[in-house]
Design an enzyme around this catalytic site. Structure first.
Site, PDB file in Angstrom:
ATOM      1  N   GLU A 152       0.827  -1.222   0.020  1.00  0.00           N
ATOM      2  CA  GLU A 152       0.009   0.003  -0.010  1.00  0.00           C
ATOM      3  C   GLU A 152       0.859   1.377   0.174  1.00  0.00           C
ATOM      4  O   GLU A 152       1.579   1.467   1.136  1.00  0.00           O
ATOM      5  CB  GLU A 152      -0.918   0.134   1.382  1.00  0.00           C
ATOM      6  CG  GLU A 152      -1.890   1.098   1.345  1.00  0.00           C
ATOM      7  CD  GLU A 152      -2.645   1.207   2.478  1.00  0.00           C
ATOM      8  OE1 GLU A 152      -2.565   0.426   3.345  1.00  0.00           O
ATOM      9  OE2 GLU A 152      -3.494   1.908   2.523  1.00  0.00           O
ATOM     10  N   GLU A 246     -12.203   2.182   4.411  1.00  0.00           N
ATOM     11  CA  GLU A 246     -11.318   2.295   5.473  1.00  0.00           C
ATOM     12  C   GLU A 246     -11.432   3.622   5.798  1.00  0.00           C
ATOM     13  O   GLU A 246     -10.586   4.482   5.018  1.00  0.00           O
ATOM     14  CB  GLU A 246      -9.813   1.779   5.132  1.00  0.00           C
ATOM     15  CG  GLU A 246      -8.955   1.492   6.368  1.00  0.00           C
ATOM     16  CD  GLU A 246      -7.478   1.919   5.972  1.00  0.00           C
ATOM     17  OE1 GLU A 246      -7.221   2.930   5.114  1.00  0.00           O
ATOM     18  OE2 GLU A 246      -6.513   1.175   6.329  1.00  0.00           O
TER      19      GLU A 246
HETATM   20  C1  LER Z   1      -3.621   1.726   6.397  1.00  0.00           C
HETATM   21  O1  LER Z   1      -4.516   0.990   5.312  1.00  0.00           O
HETATM   22  C2  LER Z   1      -3.363   3.043   5.905  1.00  0.00           C
HETATM   23  O2  LER Z   1      -4.222   3.461   4.969  1.00  0.00           O
HETATM   24  C3  LER Z   1      -2.398   3.818   6.714  1.00  0.00           C
HETATM   25  O3  LER Z   1      -2.588   5.264   6.555  1.00  0.00           O
HETATM   26  C4  LER Z   1      -2.483   3.665   8.214  1.00  0.00           C
HETATM   27  O4  LER Z   1      -1.429   4.348   8.706  1.00  0.00           O
HETATM   28 MN    MN Z   2      -5.130   2.236   3.734  1.00  0.00          MN
END
Ligand code: LER
Ligand code: MN
Length: 268
Positions: A152, A246
């Site tokens: 990510e 999220e």
């Molecule tokens: C986790 O998925 C995320 O987006 C981060 O910003 C967590 O720190």
């Molecule tokens: Mn995230």
């Protein structure tokens, strides 16, 4: 499979740093998510001991939901262990806990993410070598278990490397494994990428899963991101997989979840 929608949830004792909407017993979260019309829940976990697999599998049957993603940021948030930590013991602990969650992902047919768990690059230390070593070891196990890791991109205020999709795509291509893909998060992309829609289309071959939150990290519709245009970009790039909410549980969790799914469903 077309585009499906998940909600990020965590056990009731999860750390505050988990960006989840429901922080509750999995049974409660899954029943509520199913009722709201989600297709799945993303589980933010700290260790594999938090999961009783037979009962989770029962819940999957009972609710019809999938668990498309196990997210691992809490391993880092709990004790600060990560793949580039200067102390070997801390790097090993990060990998051990991550591999434990990978077993859960393998049992549930989920992807697993690496966000903050990758650590940071520290000047004067071989942190990039550490990152490559621990990613290599994680990928070896991923290939044995048949689990895909989703790396990510995270914005510069939280981490100091792999901030944009462009940086992350380069590392993914260099690591060259069919078990490594990208998990763009539109909240981070709004800070780091020249164009959210442009990057989603440009790196479409790598995108396995997408995090959704609005510009202020509230539910889609509460900030200034254009989710109609973002979803159209995913459709144009023939994305098949999950977008997952999220986001911050504001003004309160039930409202955030309902507003988020309603906005997304309207555009899908
Ligand atoms: C986790 O998925 C995320 O987006 C981060 O910003 C967590 O720190
Ligand atoms: Mn995230």
């Amino acid at each position: 499979m077309s585009i499906k929608v998940a909600l990020a949830v965590a056990p009731e004792n999860a750390l505050m740093s988990a960006f989840v909407v429901f922080r509750d017993k999995l049974e409660h979260s899954m029943l509520k998510a199913a009722k709201l019309g989600f297709d799945g829940v993303e589980l933010a976990l700290l260790s594999k001991d938090q999961v009783d697999l037979p009962s989770v599998k029962n819940l999957i049957k009972q609710t019809g939901l999938e668990i498309p993603m196990i997210s691992t940021g809490q391993i880092f948030a709990d004790t600060g262990v990560n793949f580039t930590h200067p102390e070997k013991e801390k790097r090993e602990k990060a990998l051990k806990d991550f591999l434990g969650l990978m077993e859960v992902a393998s049992e549930l047919g989920s992807l697993i993410n690496i966000g903050r768990l990758r650590g940071t690059l520290n000047e004067g230390s071989p942190s990039l070598d550490y990152f490559n070593e621990y990613m290599g070891r994680a990928l070896e196990r991923a290939s044995a278990l048949g689990v895909t890791i989703a790396l990510e991109p995270v914005n510069r205020y939280e981490i100091n490397f792999l901030n944009s999709c462009e940086d992350t795509a380069e590392v993914i291509r260099n690591l060259d494994s069919p078990y490594l893909k990208m998990m763009p998060d539109v909240f981070h992309m709004n800070i780091e990428d020249p164009s959210i829609e442009g990057s989603l289309m440009k790196y479409a071959d790598l995108v396995a899963y997408v995090h959704f939150a609005d510009s202020n990290r509230w539910a889609p519709g509460r900030g200034h991101l254009d989710f109609l245009s973002i979803i159209n970009a995913l459709k144009l790039s023939a994305f098949e997989g999950y977008v997952s909410l999220e986001m911050l549980p504001f003004p309160e969790p039930d409202t955030a979840a309902a507003e988020g799914i309603n906005t997304i469903r309207k555009y899908l």
